[in-house]
Design a protein around this motif. Structure first.
Motif, PDB file in Angstrom:
ATOM      1  N   THR A 409       0.879  -1.190  -0.138  1.00  0.00           N
ATOM      2  CA  THR A 409      -0.177   0.081  -0.135  1.00  0.00           C
ATOM      3  C   THR A 409       0.758   1.273  -0.138  1.00  0.00           C
ATOM      4  O   THR A 409       1.937   1.337   0.511  1.00  0.00           O
ATOM      5  CB  THR A 409      -0.963  -0.135   1.235  1.00  0.00           C
ATOM      6  OG1 THR A 409      -1.817   0.998   0.974  1.00  0.00           O
ATOM      7  CG2 THR A 409      -0.322   0.014   2.609  1.00  0.00           C
ATOM      8  N   GLY A 410       0.326   2.236  -0.417  1.00  0.00           N
ATOM      9  CA  GLY A 410       1.111   3.668  -0.648  1.00  0.00           C
ATOM     10  C   GLY A 410       0.442   4.438  -1.606  1.00  0.00           C
ATOM     11  O   GLY A 410      -0.480   4.303  -2.528  1.00  0.00           O
ATOM     12  N   PRO A 411       1.278   5.615  -1.804  1.00  0.00           N
ATOM     13  CA  PRO A 411       0.664   6.683  -2.959  1.00  0.00           C
ATOM     14  C   PRO A 411       0.946   6.401  -4.254  1.00  0.00           C
ATOM     15  O   PRO A 411       0.339   7.041  -5.048  1.00  0.00           O
ATOM     16  CB  PRO A 411       1.715   7.709  -2.490  1.00  0.00           C
ATOM     17  CG  PRO A 411       2.807   7.467  -1.862  1.00  0.00           C
ATOM     18  CD  PRO A 411       2.418   6.119  -0.930  1.00  0.00           C
ATOM     19  N   THR A 412       1.583   5.452  -4.613  1.00  0.00           N
ATOM     20  CA  THR A 412       1.639   4.845  -6.105  1.00  0.00           C
ATOM     21  C   THR A 412       0.453   3.796  -6.569  1.00  0.00           C
ATOM     22  O   THR A 412       0.588   3.507  -7.688  1.00  0.00           O
ATOM     23  CB  THR A 412       2.957   4.199  -6.448  1.00  0.00           C
ATOM     24  OG1 THR A 412       3.306   3.161  -5.893  1.00  0.00           O
ATOM     25  CG2 THR A 412       4.207   5.648  -6.027  1.00  0.00           C
ATOM     26  N   VAL A 413      -0.083   3.371  -5.673  1.00  0.00           N
ATOM     27  CA  VAL A 413      -1.114   2.258  -5.747  1.00  0.00           C
ATOM     28  C   VAL A 413      -2.257   2.885  -6.802  1.00  0.00           C
ATOM     29  O   VAL A 413      -2.851   3.986  -6.679  1.00  0.00           O
ATOM     30  CB  VAL A 413      -1.644   1.678  -4.847  1.00  0.00           C
ATOM     31  CG1 VAL A 413      -3.021   0.877  -5.004  1.00  0.00           C
ATOM     32  CG2 VAL A 413      -0.365   0.753  -3.888  1.00  0.00           C
ATOM     33  N   MET A 414      -2.680   2.261  -8.091  1.00  0.00           N
ATOM     34  CA  MET A 414      -3.450   2.649  -8.809  1.00  0.00           C
ATOM     35  C   MET A 414      -5.044   2.974  -8.283  1.00  0.00           C
ATOM     36  O   MET A 414      -5.312   2.356  -7.149  1.00  0.00           O
ATOM     37  CB  MET A 414      -3.589   1.530 -10.007  1.00  0.00           C
ATOM     38  CG  MET A 414      -4.414   0.183  -9.295  1.00  0.00           C
ATOM     39  SD  MET A 414      -4.721  -1.072 -10.515  1.00  0.00           S
ATOM     40  CE  MET A 414      -5.586  -2.520  -9.529  1.00  0.00           C
ATOM     41  N   VAL A 415      -5.861   3.752  -9.094  1.00  0.00           N
ATOM     42  CA  VAL A 415      -7.046   3.799  -9.055  1.00  0.00           C
ATOM     43  C   VAL A 415      -7.884   2.724  -8.976  1.00  0.00           C
ATOM     44  O   VAL A 415      -8.784   2.190  -8.147  1.00  0.00           O
ATOM     45  CB  VAL A 415      -7.532   4.932  -9.765  1.00  0.00           C
ATOM     46  CG1 VAL A 415      -9.043   5.068  -9.726  1.00  0.00           C
ATOM     47  CG2 VAL A 415      -6.879   6.334  -9.636  1.00  0.00           C
ATOM     48  N   GLY A 416      -7.569   1.851 -10.130  1.00  0.00           N
ATOM     49  CA  GLY A 416      -8.199   0.555 -10.270  1.00  0.00           C
ATOM     50  C   GLY A 416      -8.158   0.013 -11.600  1.00  0.00           C
ATOM     51  O   GLY A 416      -7.353   0.876 -12.755  1.00  0.00           O
ATOM     52  N   TYR A 417      -8.803  -0.928 -12.201  1.00  0.00           N
ATOM     53  CA  TYR A 417      -8.994  -1.356 -13.798  1.00  0.00           C
ATOM     54  C   TYR A 417      -9.605  -0.474 -14.313  1.00  0.00           C
ATOM     55  O   TYR A 417     -10.914  -0.545 -13.865  1.00  0.00           O
ATOM     56  CB  TYR A 417      -8.860  -2.781 -13.663  1.00  0.00           C
ATOM     57  CG  TYR A 417      -7.804  -3.676 -13.151  1.00  0.00           C
ATOM     58  CD1 TYR A 417      -6.533  -3.638 -13.611  1.00  0.00           C
ATOM     59  CD2 TYR A 417      -7.987  -4.619 -11.953  1.00  0.00           C
ATOM     60  CE1 TYR A 417      -5.626  -4.453 -12.836  1.00  0.00           C
ATOM     61  CE2 TYR A 417      -7.080  -5.164 -11.519  1.00  0.00           C
ATOM     62  CZ  TYR A 417      -5.627  -5.141 -12.029  1.00  0.00           C
ATOM     63  OH  TYR A 417      -4.825  -5.770 -11.402  1.00  0.00           O
ATOM     64  N   ALA A 418      -9.644  -0.307 -15.543  1.00  0.00           N
ATOM     65  CA  ALA A 418     -10.672   0.463 -16.335  1.00  0.00           C
ATOM     66  C   ALA A 418     -11.893  -0.461 -16.698  1.00  0.00           C
ATOM     67  O   ALA A 418     -11.412  -1.648 -17.241  1.00  0.00           O
ATOM     68  CB  ALA A 418     -10.213   1.118 -17.630  1.00  0.00           C
ATOM     69  N   ASP A 419     -13.044  -0.251 -16.388  1.00  0.00           N
ATOM     70  CA  ASP A 419     -14.431  -1.083 -16.692  1.00  0.00           C
ATOM     71  C   ASP A 419     -14.360  -2.513 -16.210  1.00  0.00           C
ATOM     72  O   ASP A 419     -14.776  -3.444 -16.867  1.00  0.00           O
ATOM     73  CB  ASP A 419     -14.485  -1.019 -18.201  1.00  0.00           C
ATOM     74  CG  ASP A 419     -14.601   0.224 -18.842  1.00  0.00           C
ATOM     75  OD1 ASP A 419     -15.145   0.985 -18.243  1.00  0.00           O
ATOM     76  OD2 ASP A 419     -14.029   0.568 -19.745  1.00  0.00           O
ATOM     77  N   HIS A 420     -13.558  -2.684 -15.083  1.00  0.00           N
ATOM     78  CA  HIS A 420     -13.252  -4.277 -14.437  1.00  0.00           C
ATOM     79  C   HIS A 420     -13.303  -3.738 -13.046  1.00  0.00           C
ATOM     80  O   HIS A 420     -12.664  -4.032 -12.077  1.00  0.00           O
ATOM     81  CB  HIS A 420     -11.994  -4.745 -14.977  1.00  0.00           C
ATOM     82  CG  HIS A 420     -11.995  -5.380 -16.017  1.00  0.00           C
ATOM     83  ND1 HIS A 420     -12.301  -6.455 -16.654  1.00  0.00           N
ATOM     84  CD2 HIS A 420     -11.479  -4.668 -17.476  1.00  0.00           C
ATOM     85  CE1 HIS A 420     -12.028  -6.683 -17.868  1.00  0.00           C
ATOM     86  NE2 HIS A 420     -11.679  -5.712 -18.279  1.00  0.00           N
ATOM     87  N   PRO A 421     -14.733  -3.497 -12.699  1.00  0.00           N
ATOM     88  CA  PRO A 421     -15.004  -3.229 -11.121  1.00  0.00           C
ATOM     89  C   PRO A 421     -14.646  -4.608 -10.229  1.00  0.00           C
ATOM     90  O   PRO A 421     -14.118  -4.516  -9.250  1.00  0.00           O
ATOM     91  CB  PRO A 421     -16.508  -2.664 -10.917  1.00  0.00           C
ATOM     92  CG  PRO A 421     -17.043  -3.145 -12.355  1.00  0.00           C
ATOM     93  CD  PRO A 421     -15.921  -3.201 -13.358  1.00  0.00           C
ATOM     94  N   SER A 422     -14.921  -5.665 -10.542  1.00  0.00           N
ATOM     95  CA  SER A 422     -14.799  -7.112  -9.780  1.00  0.00           C
ATOM     96  C   SER A 422     -13.461  -7.250  -9.600  1.00  0.00           C
ATOM     97  O   SER A 422     -12.903  -7.641  -8.619  1.00  0.00           O
ATOM     98  CB  SER A 422     -15.689  -8.167 -10.274  1.00  0.00           C
ATOM     99  OG  SER A 422     -15.012  -8.481 -11.978  1.00  0.00           O
ATOM    100  N   GLU A 423     -12.826  -6.946 -10.566  1.00  0.00           N
ATOM    101  CA  GLU A 423     -11.186  -7.300 -10.629  1.00  0.00           C
ATOM    102  C   GLU A 423     -10.500  -6.173  -9.698  1.00  0.00           C
ATOM    103  O   GLU A 423      -9.657  -6.621  -9.162  1.00  0.00           O
ATOM    104  CB  GLU A 423     -10.549  -7.452 -12.159  1.00  0.00           C
ATOM    105  CG  GLU A 423     -11.142  -8.608 -12.680  1.00  0.00           C
ATOM    106  CD  GLU A 423     -10.158  -9.146 -13.941  1.00  0.00           C
ATOM    107  OE1 GLU A 423      -8.785  -8.936 -13.617  1.00  0.00           O
ATOM    108  OE2 GLU A 423     -10.375  -9.880 -14.716  1.00  0.00           O
TER     109      GLU A 423
END
Length: 573
Positions: A409-423
């Motif tokens: 964990t930390g400030p470089t961790v992504m927002v998430g995957y585009a269009d893949h909420p479950s992943e």
């Protein structure tokens, strides 16, 4: 709940916490240009661009983007190797508040359709030589503008003229017309533009890079300005060797988190000179080392393996080296020993420092300290990055010495995957300590002092020359061929690339794998699979091994290939 970090004392004079500006990537770089105005920022085949000139070029390109209608949050694709115009374009996209969609220029046509459509890109930049792949598929995308550049656009003076008269003569020059704009015509559009640039913050989306995540399905990784800016400051602090004006050999490509985040953004925020290398060759590597005598080298294990294979290095002086960094794949202990010995024999006082990370946190988040190497370790976390080992499938922390899944964990961790909420939910999980942790899908352990050790991947993944290749993606492409019943793709050990791609194919209806059929399958692959991910070998079988539940037992195939390799070593020691 405060997350404790038992490794802090090993940072020495490296701070364990940094302050991160709440600004865009371009703002951070443009601030650097004010301090190091006359320092060389980029060197491209001997053509030098100072930081002051870089600022002017970024602003000129931003005006042009605004003039063609690019607005905040629009998606713009960069399909380029390491060239000055690619970097100028990247930061100009950020300057106007748009989002850069970074893709491999050697991607197959169908992959490009996916990259362009999944990102909803309205404009793109590519080179003349890649235009023939992009042109036939633009009508299947939302592209309104396709900007086409040439290598010569990154050159100046006699070098530009010389290129056009030599190598440039062999490349067809794509003219402006329709949705196509030549680079110089694109810049001309913005000559008189006076845009009002939006104020972007650290949390705003900045770039999309691509990865298969934990499932192997290719998807966009959403990264913010803060992600990249934090990485740049963390790398500078943890590296503890960056000097403004010194030279970085920027071989890692800009569509790769390692190349874009470390070799480019980190260096440009610290006033370093980037030696841009658009294409890696072993012979070219030797010339670069001799000509530029870089202070920093960053690359994948394959690059360092190549270093040991080059002839003519007897008189090479590497005493100027201040940092040698390896990432993108696990660095075998034996290879590190050989490279360290090579560096010492050529006057270097530094050793290879191994890092670990993944695109979901831009790139590296962990690095071997410059004064404390532990064999087999991938180092200790960057400032403000926290690691823990959990029991796979849970958030339960494991004690030092036990193997489990690596989480960070930390400030470089992504927002998430585009269009893949479950992943996204699978990868980013809030633990009982209150923090959101990235589950890497990698197994490892941590010792009592906080040094991290990588062991193996949970997810199916092939790493070849530093590129992540996802077997399921290749299998889907091969299975789509009308004469293929099923297939299985694995990575096979390779002394140079670390791993090579091998496919096992079963034909439909008892068809035989004639030369024509084999050629047809390979041609089909070229349309759907990037060149670097193409199978080096296809083995045709009557059937594939299966698990008790009927799935293809890829581990059996991996074991068979490993036994072949071991047998070959015994026969040919």
């Amino acid at each position: 709940m405060t997350i404790q970090a038992p490794w802090l004392r090993f940072f020495g004079d490296v701070p364990h916490h940094l302050d991160y500006p709440d600004c865009s990537m371009s703002a951070l770089v443009l601030e650097t240009t004010k301090t190091y105005t006359s320092t060389v920022a980029l060197d491209f085949f001997g053509c030098r661009t100072t930081y002051g000139e870089l600022a002017n070029e970024i602003n000129a390109c931003a005006r042009a983007l605004s003039a063609i209608g690019i607005r905040p949050d629009d998606r713009v694709t960069v399909c380029m190797p390491n060239t000055p115009q690619a970097l100028v374009f990247f930061y100009a996209i950020n300057r106007v508040g748009a989002v850069a969609n970074m893709v491999h220029p050697l991607s197959a046509a169908e992959e490009l359709v996916f990259f362009l459509n999944s990102s909803n890109s309205v404009a793109a930049l590519t080179l003349d030589q890649f235009y023939p792949t992009l042109a036939p598929i633009t009508h299947r995308t939302k592209l309104k503008t396709l900007i086409v550049s040439g290598i010569e656009d990154g050159l100046n003076g006699y070098r530009k003229a010389a290129y056009r008269l030599s190598k440039g003569r062999k490349k067809k020059r794509v003219p402006t017309g329709g949705i196509v704009l030549r680079w110089e015509d694109f810049l001309e559009r913005g000559r008189d533009a006076k845009p009002e640039y939006p104020t972007r913050q650290g949390g705003d989306l900045a770039a999309i890079l691509y990865s298969g995540g934990t499932t192997g399905t290719m998807k966009g990784i959403l990264l913010t300005n803060r992600n990249f800016n934090a990485l740049a400051l963390q790398t500078g602090a943890a590296g503890n060797c960056i000097v403004p004006g010194h030279k970085m050999l920027a071989i890692m490509p800009i569509f790769h988190g390692f190349g874009l985040g470390v070799c480019i953004h980190t260096m440009l925020t610290h006033g370093v000179t980037g030696i841009l290398v658009p294409q890696f060759t072993v012979a070219g590597y030797l010339k670069l080392l001799k000509k530029y005598k870089p202070h920093y080298i960053a690359g994948v294990p394959t690059l360092f393996e190549a270093l040991l294979r080059i002839d003519g290095l007897e008189k090479l002086d590497m005493s100027q080296l201040e940092g040698v960094f390896c990432g993108g794949d696990t660095l075998p202990v034996a290879l590190k020993r050989k490279v360290d010995a090579f560096l010492k024999a050529h006057g270097a006082t530094v050793q290879v420092r191994e890092g670990y990370g993944l695109t979901e946190c831009v790139t590296a988040s962990c690095l071997t300290p410059h004064d404390d190497y532990r064999e087999g370790s991938i180092g200790i976390p960057f400032p403000d990055m926290y690691y823990k080992i959990v029991r796979p499938g849970t958030a339960e922390p494991l004690p030092p010495g036990e193997i489990g899944e690596i989480c960070l964990t930390g400030p470089t961790v992504m927002v998430g995957y585009a269009d893949h909420p479950s992943e996204t939910d699978q990868a980013l999980q809030r633990h009982p300590d209150g923090a959101v942790w990235l589950h890497t899908g990698d197994l490892g352990m941590m010792d009592h002092d906080g040094f991290v050790y990588f062991r193996q991947r949970i997810k199916r993944l092939i790493i070849s020359s530093g590129y992540s290749i996802y077997p399921s993606q290749l299998e889907n492409a091969i299975n789509a061929h009308e004469k293929v019943l099923t297939c299985c793709v694995i990575g096979v050990e390779d002394p140079y690339k670390m791993q090579r791609v091998k496919a096992f194919v079963v034909m439909r209806d008892s068809l035989h794998a004639t030369d024509d059929v084999k050629a047809s399958i390979l041609e089909h692959c070229r349309k759907h699979i990037a060149r670097y991910a193409m199978p080096f070998e296809i083995e045709y079988r009557a059937m594939l091994p299966k698990t008790l539940v009927g799935k293809v037992a890829y581990t059996v195939l991996e074991r068979e290939e490993a036994e072949k390799t071991a047998s070959s070593r015994q026969t040919n020691p």
